[in-house]
Design a protein around this motif. Structure first.
Motif, PDB file in Angstrom:
ATOM      1  N   LEU A 103       6.416  -3.391  22.196  1.00  0.00           N
ATOM      2  CA  LEU A 103       6.884  -4.772  22.145  1.00  0.00           C
ATOM      3  C   LEU A 103       8.387  -4.831  22.415  1.00  0.00           C
ATOM      4  N   CYS A 104       9.149  -3.997  21.722  1.00  0.00           N
ATOM      5  CA  CYS A 104      10.614  -4.026  21.860  1.00  0.00           C
ATOM      6  C   CYS A 104      11.061  -3.625  23.263  1.00  0.00           C
ATOM      7  N   LEU A 105      10.423  -2.623  23.828  1.00  0.00           N
ATOM      8  CA  LEU A 105      10.797  -2.197  25.184  1.00  0.00           C
ATOM      9  C   LEU A 105      10.400  -3.247  26.218  1.00  0.00           C
ATOM     10  N   ALA A 106       9.228  -3.850  26.051  1.00  0.00           N
ATOM     11  CA  ALA A 106       8.808  -4.908  26.981  1.00  0.00           C
ATOM     12  C   ALA A 106       9.758  -6.098  26.895  1.00  0.00           C
ATOM     13  N   ALA A 107      10.180  -6.441  25.683  1.00  0.00           N
ATOM     14  CA  ALA A 107      11.128  -7.541  25.506  1.00  0.00           C
ATOM     15  C   ALA A 107      12.447  -7.220  26.200  1.00  0.00           C
ATOM     16  N   THR A 108      12.924  -6.004  26.041  1.00  0.00           N
ATOM     17  CA  THR A 108      14.172  -5.588  26.696  1.00  0.00           C
ATOM     18  C   THR A 108      14.045  -5.713  28.204  1.00  0.00           C
ATOM     19  N   GLU A 109      12.915  -5.272  28.740  1.00  0.00           N
ATOM     20  CA  GLU A 109      12.691  -5.372  30.180  1.00  0.00           C
ATOM     21  C   GLU A 109      12.745  -6.820  30.652  1.00  0.00           C
ATOM     22  N   GLN A 110      12.309  -7.744  29.786  1.00  0.00           N
ATOM     23  CA  GLN A 110      12.275  -9.170  30.128  1.00  0.00           C
ATOM     24  C   GLN A 110      13.604  -9.874  29.840  1.00  0.00           C
ATOM     25  N   GLY A 111      14.628  -9.109  29.456  1.00  0.00           N
ATOM     26  CA  GLY A 111      15.939  -9.700  29.192  1.00  0.00           C
ATOM     27  C   GLY A 111      16.075 -10.293  27.804  1.00  0.00           C
ATOM     28  N   LEU A 112      15.160  -9.934  26.916  1.00  0.00           N
ATOM     29  CA  LEU A 112      15.173 -10.434  25.546  1.00  0.00           C
ATOM     30  C   LEU A 112      15.638  -9.347  24.586  1.00  0.00           C
ATOM     31  N   ALA A 113      15.935  -9.752  23.367  1.00  0.00           N
ATOM     32  CA  ALA A 113      16.420  -8.821  22.358  1.00  0.00           C
ATOM     33  C   ALA A 113      15.502  -8.848  21.139  1.00  0.00           C
ATOM     34  N   THR A 114      15.506  -7.750  20.403  1.00  0.00           N
ATOM     35  CA  THR A 114      14.667  -7.581  19.216  1.00  0.00           C
ATOM     36  C   THR A 114      15.424  -6.783  18.169  1.00  0.00           C
ATOM     37  N   CYS A 115      14.809  -6.676  17.011  1.00  0.00           N
ATOM     38  CA  CYS A 115      15.297  -5.796  15.957  1.00  0.00           C
ATOM     39  C   CYS A 115      14.121  -5.455  15.056  1.00  0.00           C
ATOM     40  N   TRP A 116      13.973  -4.193  14.724  1.00  0.00           N
ATOM     41  CA  TRP A 116      12.958  -3.798  13.749  1.00  0.00           C
ATOM     42  C   TRP A 116      13.450  -4.239  12.375  1.00  0.00           C
ATOM     43  N   VAL A 117      12.656  -5.017  11.664  1.00  0.00           N
ATOM     44  CA  VAL A 117      12.987  -5.383  10.287  1.00  0.00           C
ATOM     45  C   VAL A 117      11.851  -4.873   9.401  1.00  0.00           C
ATOM     46  N   CYS A 118      12.167  -3.847   8.625  1.00  0.00           N
ATOM     47  CA  CYS A 118      11.180  -3.262   7.708  1.00  0.00           C
ATOM     48  C   CYS A 118      11.564  -3.496   6.247  1.00  0.00           C
ATOM     49  N   ASN A 119      12.825  -3.819   5.998  1.00  0.00           N
ATOM     50  CA  ASN A 119      13.338  -4.007   4.642  1.00  0.00           C
ATOM     51  C   ASN A 119      13.174  -5.468   4.220  1.00  0.00           C
ATOM     52  N   PHE A 120      11.938  -5.924   4.175  1.00  0.00           N
ATOM     53  CA  PHE A 120      11.648  -7.300   3.789  1.00  0.00           C
ATOM     54  C   PHE A 120      10.643  -7.279   2.643  1.00  0.00           C
ATOM     55  N   ASN A 121      10.470  -8.405   1.991  1.00  0.00           N
ATOM     56  CA  ASN A 121       9.534  -8.517   0.883  1.00  0.00           C
ATOM     57  C   ASN A 121       8.122  -8.712   1.458  1.00  0.00           C
ATOM     58  N   ALA A 122       7.418  -7.603   1.612  1.00  0.00           N
ATOM     59  CA  ALA A 122       6.087  -7.628   2.232  1.00  0.00           C
ATOM     60  C   ALA A 122       5.087  -8.394   1.373  1.00  0.00           C
ATOM     61  N   ASN A 123       5.207  -8.286   0.053  1.00  0.00           N
ATOM     62  CA  ASN A 123       4.279  -9.017  -0.820  1.00  0.00           C
ATOM     63  C   ASN A 123       4.464 -10.523  -0.686  1.00  0.00           C
ATOM     64  N   LEU A 124       5.721 -10.971  -0.623  1.00  0.00           N
ATOM     65  CA  LEU A 124       5.980 -12.391  -0.437  1.00  0.00           C
ATOM     66  C   LEU A 124       5.482 -12.847   0.931  1.00  0.00           C
ATOM     67  N   CYS A 125       5.684 -12.037   1.956  1.00  0.00           N
ATOM     68  CA  CYS A 125       5.212 -12.358   3.303  1.00  0.00           C
ATOM     69  C   CYS A 125       3.693 -12.532   3.303  1.00  0.00           C
ATOM     70  N   LYS A 126       3.031 -11.603   2.669  1.00  0.00           N
ATOM     71  CA  LYS A 126       1.568 -11.649   2.583  1.00  0.00           C
ATOM     72  C   LYS A 126       1.117 -12.942   1.886  1.00  0.00           C
ATOM     73  N   GLU A 127       1.823 -13.286   0.818  1.00  0.00           N
ATOM     74  CA  GLU A 127       1.514 -14.498   0.059  1.00  0.00           C
ATOM     75  C   GLU A 127       1.819 -15.763   0.869  1.00  0.00           C
ATOM     76  N   GLN A 128       2.995 -15.791   1.490  1.00  0.00           N
ATOM     77  CA  GLN A 128       3.428 -16.971   2.246  1.00  0.00           C
ATOM     78  C   GLN A 128       2.467 -17.312   3.389  1.00  0.00           C
ATOM     79  N   PHE A 129       1.899 -16.277   4.005  1.00  0.00           N
ATOM     80  CA  PHE A 129       1.036 -16.497   5.170  1.00  0.00           C
ATOM     81  C   PHE A 129      -0.451 -16.315   4.863  1.00  0.00           C
TER      82      PHE A 129
END
Length: 165
Positions: free
Chosen positions: A105-131
């Motif tokens: 995903l990140c490499l394809a985005a770069t090829e398309q002129g877009l930017a990304t960032c890996w975010v792993c330090n997030f509250n996964a339990n809250l994310c699971k609950e929110q969605f």
């Protein structure tokens, strides 16, 4: 683009322009993700596109950083634990598989002129609950996606003889 140039151009962007990502570019990126390899071709993943304001606000609660809020959209990459391959010694491969897909995903985005960032330090339990994610689904990575408003900083990397023996 030559592959080495592509990987050198991919970086962790921490400021985005308020320009929406074109549907054609997003579709291309997701098609690249679809072809990512996985253990025993299980493809134990699910990608959630987060682009409306209500869902963006929910996700931003899971990782409350000013720079993160600048992204026009996000992709939540989840592992489906009931679909991941497990090696005979009990090693689960969902984390490996999702990492391969996210870097596609990140490499394809770069090829398309877009930017990304890996975010792993997030509250996964809250994310699971929110969605409202089911028990078997683990949100593993959030990828902000958009046009960079910052500049790539030179990457420091170990010398080849430090990583290859």
């Amino acid at each position: 683009m030559i592959f080495l140039e592509l990987v050198k151009n991919r970086y962790s962007c921490r400021a985005y322009k308020s320009i929406n990502v074109e549907k054609e570019k997003l579709d291309y990126i997701l098609e690249c993700v679809r072809f990512a390899p996985s253990a025993v071709n299980k493809q134990p993943w699910l990608f959630h596109i987060v682009s409306n304001e209500e869902d963006k606000a929910k996700l931003q609660q899971c990782y409350n950083r000013d720079w993160f809020k600048t992204a026009p959209m996000y992709i939540i990459a989840s592992i489906l634990h009931d679909e991941e391959w497990v090696r005979a010694d009990g090693k689960h491969h969902g984390n490996i598989d999702i990492a391969i897909a996210v870097e596609h995903l990140c490499l394809a985005a770069t090829e398309q002129g877009l930017a990304t960032c890996w975010v792993c330090n997030f509250n996964a339990n809250l994310c699971k609950e929110q969605f409202g994610l089911p028990e078997n689904e683990e949100p593993a990575v959030i990828i902000p996606l958009g046009y960079a408003a910052d500049e790539m900083k030179p990457k420091s990397r170990k010398a080849i003889d430090e990583i290859v023996k």
